[in-house]
Design a protein around this motif. Structure first.
Motif, PDB file in Angstrom:
ATOM      1  N   LYS A  39       0.830  -1.211   0.000  1.00 48.64           N
ATOM      2  CA  LYS A  39       0.000   0.000   0.000  1.00 48.64           C
ATOM      3  C   LYS A  39       0.862   1.258   0.000  1.00 48.64           C
ATOM      4  O   LYS A  39       0.564   2.226  -0.692  1.00 48.64           O
ATOM      5  N   ARG A  40       1.960   1.236   0.793  1.00 48.76           N
ATOM      6  CA  ARG A  40       2.852   2.399   0.836  1.00 48.76           C
ATOM      7  C   ARG A  40       3.509   2.654  -0.523  1.00 48.76           C
ATOM      8  O   ARG A  40       3.639   3.805  -0.944  1.00 48.76           O
ATOM      9  N   GLU A  43       0.909   4.164  -2.855  1.00 51.86           N
ATOM     10  CA  GLU A  43       0.694   5.579  -2.508  1.00 51.86           C
ATOM     11  C   GLU A  43       1.855   6.443  -2.983  1.00 51.86           C
ATOM     12  O   GLU A  43       1.657   7.560  -3.454  1.00 51.86           O
ATOM     13  N   ASN A  46       1.478   6.909  -6.710  1.00 48.89           N
ATOM     14  CA  ASN A  46       0.379   7.846  -6.978  1.00 48.89           C
ATOM     15  C   ASN A  46       0.797   9.288  -6.708  1.00 48.89           C
ATOM     16  O   ASN A  46       0.466  10.194  -7.467  1.00 48.89           O
ATOM     17  N   LYS A  47       1.551   9.502  -5.617  1.00 46.65           N
ATOM     18  CA  LYS A  47       2.004  10.848  -5.267  1.00 46.65           C
ATOM     19  C   LYS A  47       2.939  11.409  -6.341  1.00 46.65           C
ATOM     20  O   LYS A  47       2.834  12.566  -6.728  1.00 46.65           O
TER      21      LYS A  47
END
Length: 83
Positions: A39-40, A43, A46-47
């Motif tokens: 998940k990290r 993310e 995505n960032k």
């Protein structure tokens, strides 16, 4: 569209799923879930990719080419290798 992300390649992949056994009316079942490390990484991508998002969706075929440029020494032959 072409851009470069100056990030270190993550060591975690989306294939690293977690498993958990759960009891249901039909017996034991395996529940697959996404680990926190995956998940990290998602993310983080995505960032970094958000600023490059087009204003409107791209129509038609899209080619995706990824090149990883890793810092470090070039590979060397092992001294035990015999030819």
């Amino acid at each position: 569209m072409r851009f470069t992300l100056e990030i270190a390649p993550p060591r975690t992949t989306a294939q690293q799923k977690g498993e958990r056994l759960i009891w249901t009316a039909g017996g034991w079942r395996i529940l697959h879930y996404e680990k926190d490390s995956v998940k990290r990484v998602r993310e983080m991508y995505n960032k970094h990719l958000e600023p490059h998002k087009p204003e409107k969706p791209i129509e038609g075929p899209v080619e995706l080419k990824i090149v990883w440029r890793c810092k470090g020494q070039k590979s060397k032959w092992k001294t035990t290798k015999i030819y």
